[in-house]
Design a protein around this motif. Structure first.
Motif, mmCIF file in Angstrom:
data_model
loop_
_atom_site.group_PDB
_atom_site.id
_atom_site.type_symbol
_atom_site.label_atom_id
_atom_site.label_comp_id
_atom_site.label_asym_id
_atom_site.label_seq_id
_atom_site.Cartn_x
_atom_site.Cartn_y
_atom_site.Cartn_z
ATOM 1 N N LEU A 98 -4.565 4.738 -4.942
ATOM 2 C CA LEU A 98 -3.230 5.243 -4.607
ATOM 3 C C LEU A 98 -2.639 6.017 -5.781
ATOM 4 O O LEU A 98 -1.992 7.057 -5.580
ATOM 5 C CB LEU A 98 -2.316 4.078 -4.213
ATOM 6 C CG LEU A 98 -2.532 3.495 -2.815
ATOM 7 C CD1 LEU A 98 -1.894 2.116 -2.703
ATOM 8 C CD2 LEU A 98 -1.970 4.432 -1.745
ATOM 9 N N ARG A 147 0.811 -1.225 0.000
ATOM 10 C CA ARG A 147 0.000 0.000 0.000
ATOM 11 C C ARG A 147 0.845 1.275 0.000
ATOM 12 O O ARG A 147 0.504 2.253 0.668
ATOM 13 C CB ARG A 147 -0.941 0.035 1.209
ATOM 14 C CG ARG A 147 -1.712 -1.244 1.465
ATOM 15 C CD ARG A 147 -2.824 -1.452 0.451
ATOM 16 N NE ARG A 147 -3.650 -2.581 0.857
ATOM 17 C CZ ARG A 147 -3.480 -3.832 0.456
ATOM 18 N NH1 ARG A 147 -2.488 -4.135 -0.370
ATOM 19 N NH2 ARG A 147 -4.273 -4.795 0.860
ATOM 20 N N ALA A 205 -4.026 4.682 2.749
ATOM 21 C CA ALA A 205 -4.720 3.544 2.140
ATOM 22 C C ALA A 205 -5.634 2.840 3.136
ATOM 23 O O ALA A 205 -6.648 2.252 2.751
ATOM 24 C CB ALA A 205 -3.706 2.553 1.580
#
Length: 600
Positions: free
Chosen positions: A228, A70, A210
């Protein structure tokens, strides 16, 4: 020669981004912003146009790479005949600097690493003056040209012509850090960086961001990576969302459809806002709304379809001679002539986005609603004017059906602002205009013979943008007229199982014919399938599209189904946000909790 587009990975500090090839070469980096001139431009030429290679000095070396969970910390593991190393590439977030860090960690055995550094400021038009600097505890290389300066700290490099190269050994358990820092040449060197601290802090920041997305429905990994990407493309200070990291990556290899996407399109940014709002990222939506209000403030007749990251208006298109183009695809363009086009659909996207912000609880202030009323004045005065459409055609202005529907949507959201939120406005006049627009669209934008909505008034051709009609609430996805349109799109615009934007025609778009399927349009078809009860087909197409993501989950603008490779600028915001919306509609069709339609 630059690598295939899908072999690049993005690292970003939310101000700019670098593209790192699978061979360990940073081939694209503009500093200090996405829309600044390049310091490494090998992507649009070769190594002599600027790059920073860091890789094992072993021709048999192989590599795999992943992002740290992430984040945009890229870890490449190299296996050589003598051992293994990991290279972690990242750009520190939130330190107020412009740094690119490459940490090499020995995993097994002993590996010889080599560097090749070629700094070319100003889109490879400015060769810097480079000198060695002796520092306590290490070496530094300083490069200066005009307003730009870079300092590289790490193993010592030696000059060879107009490049600097060197080799160092990394043993198991050993760590070697290389830090490249940009600064304005008239200011002092920003100094050394605490790499361990910045790596930890940057990873934690991305992961905390995230973590706000808690849903684990279908396609979770592609969705979170896409969100993202959209966050990485959002400028940290201004809130502007660039359409892509790059300029002039060709839509057709060897062709001339090469455009600069490092700016903020109101359309793409508005759709990004929808994706953020649909996944509880309200602060990002608030920042974008604030950016929007600043950018378009003033006379509504001066509204542009695109702006610079801070709302700059002057973005003239010019062709560069200093960069030969991606694998020879010329010209390389900086700026975008579309800035001067009239595209009436943009007002609809903006009004939809601002209405969604209201529904999400973002309050109107003394400035925001009056500005929207001013935009409605622009619609009222220009609703009969033809335009150049969502695809920014460089042919004659026409009455594109999609554009007419988006004006309908703009008026509809203004009406709903009055009716649902009690905001002031001439709602009866707006309702009459909305009805007039619908009557006109149904009369002139629908071909009774084929049973389809049309690309523009007076033609029987279709356009993939018509897939957005249900998305904005103009009609239901299972309306017979929409189903007929979908059937025509499947017949006329599908290539290799993916969707092209339209049938290219020089008389229509003013450009040489031919381009590859457009990924966002293919995701729009997924959404249409999911909305209209064709869930197995939605799943099948979605699976094929997700499989086109590269090894770290990134998508470009288009896909060459013949050559089997990504095409166009990358990573592309529109592709990723369309992926998010498509996944959300599959989740909704499957009854997943927490999924709501954010577009109607």
């Amino acid at each position: 020669m630059s690598l295939p587009i899908e072999q690049y990975a993005l690292i970003s500090d939310c101000h700019t981004g670098a593209l790192v090839g699978s061979d360990g070469s940073v081939d694209w980096l503009c500093l200090p912003r996405y829309d600044s001139s390049s310091a490494f431009g090998a992507l649009l030429g070769d190594e002599d146009h600027g790059r920073w290679l860091l890789a094992p000095d072993d021709p048999t070396a192989t590599s795999t790479r992943v992002y740290v969970d992430r984040t945009f910390l890229l870890v490449t593991r190299w296996v050589t005949s003598t051992g293994e190393v990991e290279v972690t590439d990242f750009m520190p977030h939130g330190d107020g600097r412009s740094d690119l860090v490459r940490r090499v960690r020995g995993v097994r055995g002993s590996v010889a690493m080599r560097q090749d550094l070629r700094i070319r400021f100003g889109y490879a038009d400015a060769m810097p003056w480079v000198r060695q600097m002796e520092e306590r505890g290490g070496n530094a290389l300083l490069a200066v040209a005009g307003p730009d300066a870079l300092v590289l700290r790490g193993p010592k490099l030696a000059a060879s012509g107009h490049s600097h190269s060197g080799q160092f050994i990394v043993d198991a358990g050993e760590t070697v850090d290389l830090v490249l820092s940009w600064f304005p040449s008239h200011l002092p060197d920003p100094g050394t960086l605490n790499v361990t601290f910045e790596m930890s802090r940057t990873a934690r920041w991305w992961q905390d961001w995230a973590r706000s997305y808690g849903h684990r429905g279908p396609y979770f990994e592609p969705v979170i990576r896409s969100l993202l990407v959209l966050r990485a493309l959002t400028h940290e200070e201004t809130g502007g969302i660039v359409a892509a990291v790059t300029t002039s990556l060709p839509e057709e290899f060897g062709g001339t459809r090469n455009w600069d996407y490092r700016y903020v399109w109101l359309r793409d940014a508005a759709l990004s806002l929808s994706a953020f709002l649909g996944h509880s990222y309200v602060s990002e939506a608030q920042n974008w709304r604030n950016w929007l209000l600043r950018a378009i403030a003033g006379d509504p007749h001066d509204v542009q379809i695109m702006y610079g990251l801070a709302g700059e208006r002057y973005l003239p298109e010019r062709e560069l001679t200093s960069l030969p183009g991606y694998q020879g695809a010329a010209p390389v363009r900086v700026g975008n002539a579309a800035v001067g086009q009239y595209q009436s659909d943009v007002i609809g996207e903006v009004m939809i986005a601002l209405h969604e912000a209201r529904e999400a609880g973002i309050k109107e202030d003394a400035f925001s609603w009056p500005l929207q009323r001013a935009l409605m004045t622009l619609v009222e005065e220009n609703w009969q004017r033809p335009d150049q459409g969502i695809w920014e055609v460089r042919g004659p202005e026409r009455k594109f059906t999609h554009s007419r529907v988006m004006m309908w949507a703009a008026v509809d959201r203004a009406i709903r602002g009055v009716r649902e939120f009690g905001l002031p406005g001439p709602v009866e006049e707006w309702e009459r205009l909305r009805d007039t627009l619908r009557e006109e669209i149904e009369t002139h934008g629908f071909d009774e013979k084929r049973g389809t909505y049309t690309q523009y008034y007076g033609t029987d051709t279709v356009d993939a943008s018509l897939l957005q009609l249900p998305q904005v609430g103009y009609c239901e996805a299972d309306d017979p007229r929409m189903l007929g349109t979908v059937a025509a799109i499947e017949k006329d615009l599908m290539r290799g199982g993916l969707v092209c934007r339209y049938l290219t025609d020089p008389e229509m778009d003013g450009l040489p014919p031919g381009e590859n399927p457009f990924l966002a349009c293919s995701f729009w078809l997924v959404e249409q399938y999911a909305r209209s009860g064709r869930l197995p087909e939605a799943r099948d197409l979605m699976d094929r599209l997700v499989a086109l993501c590269n090894d770290v989950g990134l998508l470009s603008e288009e896909y060459d189904v013949v050559a089997g490779r990504q095409a166009g600028n990358m990573p592309q915001a529109l592709s990723h946000l369309a992926l998010v919306q498509a996944a959300d509609w599959i989740a909704k069709a499957e009854g997943e909790p927490g999924k709501a339609d954010t577009r109607v």
